[in-house]
Design a protein around this motif. Structure first.
Motif, PDB file in Angstrom:
ATOM      1  N   LEU A 131      26.117  19.444  59.426  1.00 32.77           N
ATOM      2  CA  LEU A 131      25.828  20.636  60.238  1.00 32.77           C
ATOM      3  C   LEU A 131      27.065  21.084  61.008  1.00 32.77           C
ATOM      4  O   LEU A 131      27.355  22.273  61.115  1.00 32.77           O
ATOM      5  N   ARG A 132      27.805  20.108  61.507  1.00 29.19           N
ATOM      6  CA  ARG A 132      29.015  20.446  62.233  1.00 29.19           C
ATOM      7  C   ARG A 132      30.030  21.097  61.288  1.00 29.19           C
ATOM      8  O   ARG A 132      30.675  22.085  61.623  1.00 29.19           O
ATOM      9  N   GLY A 137      33.169  26.000  58.872  1.00 30.84           N
ATOM     10  CA  GLY A 137      33.642  26.727  57.691  1.00 30.84           C
ATOM     11  C   GLY A 137      32.946  26.247  56.446  1.00 30.84           C
ATOM     12  O   GLY A 137      31.879  25.638  56.514  1.00 30.84           O
ATOM     13  N   GLU A 138      33.590  26.485  55.303  1.00 27.72           N
ATOM     14  CA  GLU A 138      32.986  26.106  54.039  1.00 27.72           C
ATOM     15  C   GLU A 138      33.296  24.637  53.757  1.00 27.72           C
ATOM     16  O   GLU A 138      34.430  24.199  53.929  1.00 27.72           O
ATOM     17  N   THR A 139      32.286  23.891  53.329  1.00 26.23           N
ATOM     18  CA  THR A 139      32.506  22.465  53.086  1.00 26.23           C
ATOM     19  C   THR A 139      32.990  22.232  51.652  1.00 26.23           C
ATOM     20  O   THR A 139      32.260  22.497  50.707  1.00 26.23           O
ATOM     21  N   PRO A 140      34.195  21.732  51.474  1.00 25.29           N
ATOM     22  CA  PRO A 140      34.714  21.515  50.117  1.00 25.29           C
ATOM     23  C   PRO A 140      33.991  20.364  49.425  1.00 25.29           C
ATOM     24  O   PRO A 140      33.530  19.432  50.079  1.00 25.29           O
ATOM     25  N   GLN A 268      33.825  28.604  69.518  1.00 22.09           N
ATOM     26  CA  GLN A 268      32.548  28.434  68.813  1.00 22.09           C
ATOM     27  C   GLN A 268      32.751  27.918  67.401  1.00 22.09           C
ATOM     28  O   GLN A 268      31.895  27.250  66.839  1.00 22.09           O
ATOM     29  N   GLU A 269      33.896  28.259  66.802  1.00 20.04           N
ATOM     30  CA  GLU A 269      34.180  27.801  65.434  1.00 20.04           C
ATOM     31  C   GLU A 269      35.197  26.672  65.420  1.00 20.04           C
ATOM     32  O   GLU A 269      36.064  26.617  64.552  1.00 20.04           O
TER      33      GLU A 269
END
Ligand code: TYD
Ligand code: MG
Length: 455
Positions: A131-132, A137-140, A268-269
């Motif tokens: 979730l974090r 961003g996008e999870t590779p 936030q990101e």
């Protein structure tokens, strides 16, 4: 023959003793000695007589350690140019400061660009890490997560995935147990021995290993202090929870210089690098207000301009208060005493508050002049011109003393458009070149106050 020996180790500083001690003679802490599991005394291999391992010194230069490029210039600066394959990095800091976030962002970047990354999470479930990551961003696909692992499992994964794995993250070392050893996770022996086991495999397989370790404000938790001796690089993440800024500092680096800092901002990101910290630390200044001065501090090799604020107000007769935020408290007491005694500022019945803006901590004596002048400005309720930077250490006689690397500091002030820099007299008066700040060399606090038109 290998002898078995029993050692007792201080959980705070790592001091060793053949017998149990109630109080550590090195760090002075009570009740920190723990028995270390009996291990054979190491007998280092003796070279054969007549054998030679030496090489001409000149032949070994020029071979730079290979580096894995990382996701931010700030992190790269602190690491001394990227991650070294097979190296072990300890990232320490208080809980909640942003260690997991920083490393997960790095893990996501490396697994997208370089190859497989293993994120071994002893604290959060795979879902929580996922979730974090989604927030960041996008999870590779090459980012692997291993939840609630033992040190043996991590070692097995590292060996099985080698070669091809660029990074292993252990979050946190205090949550990992080596099954073959006694003791609960987080105990000194567990922390040390599981780190040693994983570090060995990191070296063998050439994967970089990042160990996350929690420390409290007092450095009370056993782990990281003991680990400092075992790893190649030690990074500390600092900042206060009420500010977005985070300072990443290298306190040990086998592959680069120490005391380099990287500045980040928690958003936030995730963490975002702050490439121009001076601008950020000066951003909200009130021009024309009394009680503020600009210090030029040097963090590693990097000069930074930081606003120092002071406030004085009439104290109650029973209790005179002094408060320092981001500045050494005893140093503040000293500076207020010097201002009272040498400059004649009446601070005896005044509360004095000093605050360094942006959550930064000024550890350098070079900030003394700025702190003193901010206090003087507050006490006299006269502003210091907003385009003046203050550089210098203050001595007990009220003299302004020289500090290191003034040239660098002055250049940074000039770059940010500061018109005038107060510098120690010993630095001398250099002519003002095009685009440079003017220099006002001062010998004492009294002289500085005259230049600033406070006196
Ligand atoms: P975390 O990395 O979990 O800290 P640590 O591992 O050092 O204990 O970060 C903790 C804080 O950061 C938490 O209060 C939430 C905040 N945070 C953000 O503000 N933005 C983000 O994108 C993320 C992931 C966390
Ligand atoms: Mg964490």
């Amino acid at each position: 023959m290998a002898k078995t020996r029993v050692m007792y180790v201080c959980g705070k500083c790592g001091n060793e003793s053949p017998g149990w001690l109630g109080r550590c003679p090195r760090c002075g802490e009570w009740n920190t000695f723990e028995q270390q599991a009996a291990a054979p005394a190491s007998s280092p291999e003796r070279p054969r007589p007549g054998g030679r391992r030496s090489v001409p010194l000149g032949s070994v230069t020029g071979q730079d350690d290979p580096r894995i490029p990382v996701n931010s210039g700030e992190l790269e600066r602190v690491l001394g140019g990227g991650l070294v394959p097979g190296s072990v990095v300890l990232l320490a800091g208080e809980p909640g400061i942003g260690k997991s976030t920083l490393v997960l962002q790095l893990a996501m970047y490396l697994s997208a660009k370089q190859g497989r990354v293993l994120y071994a999470s002893g604290e959060e479930s795979a879902r929580q890490v996922g979730l974090r990551a989604r927030r960041l961003g996008e999870t590779p696909p090459d980012l692997m997560v291993l939840a609630a692992p033992s040190a043996e499992e991590i070692v097995a994964e590292m060996e099985a995935a080698s070669p091809g794995q660029v990074l292993t993250v252990v979050d946190s070392i205090q949550a990992i147990r080596l099954e073959e050893r006694a003791g609960s996770a987080g105990s000194l022996v567990q922390v040390r021995d599981s780190a040693a086991a994983m570090g060995r495999v990191a070296k063998e397989t050439g994967t970089a290993l990042i160990l996350i370790g929690h420390v409290t404000k007092t450095g009370a938790i056993a782990g990281p202090r003991v680990l400092e001796h075992m790893v190649d690089t030690v990074l500390y993440m600092e900042g206060d929870h009420y500010h977005a800024h985070r300072v990443l500092r290298s306190v040990k680096n086998r592959f680069g210089s120490t005391n380099e800092v990287g500045i980040f901002e928690m958003t936030q990101e995730g963490l975002r690098e702050v490439a121009d910290p001076s601008e950020v630390f000066l951003a909200e200044r009130l021009v024309g207000a009394s009680g503020t001065g600009v210090a030029v501090t040097l963090e590693g090799t990097r000069p930074m301009l930081v606003e120092v604020q002071a406030l004085t107000s009439r104290a109650t007769p029973e209790r005179v208060r002094r408060t320092a935020n981001g500045f050494d408290f005893r140093r503040l007491l000293l500076l207020t005493a010097v201002l009272s005694k040498r400059v004649g500022l009446r601070l005896g019945h005044q509360d004095v508050f000093v605050n360094v803006v942006g959550g930064l901590t000024l550890g350098e004596p070079a900030a003394d002049l700025a702190v003193s002048m901010a206090i003087a400005s507050a006490a006299l309720d006269k502003p210091i011109s907003a385009d003046v930077a203050l550089i210098g250490e203050v001595g007990l006689s009220g003299e302004v003393r020289s500090v290191g690397q003034i040239e660098r500091r002055v250049q940074e002030a000039a770059r940010l458009g500061f018109r005038l820099c107060l510098v120690p007299r010993s630095y001398g008066r250099k002519p003002r070149a095009e685009g440079k700040s003017e220099l006002a060399p001062v010998r004492s606090l009294t002289e500085a106050m005259r230049v600033l038109e406070l006196a």
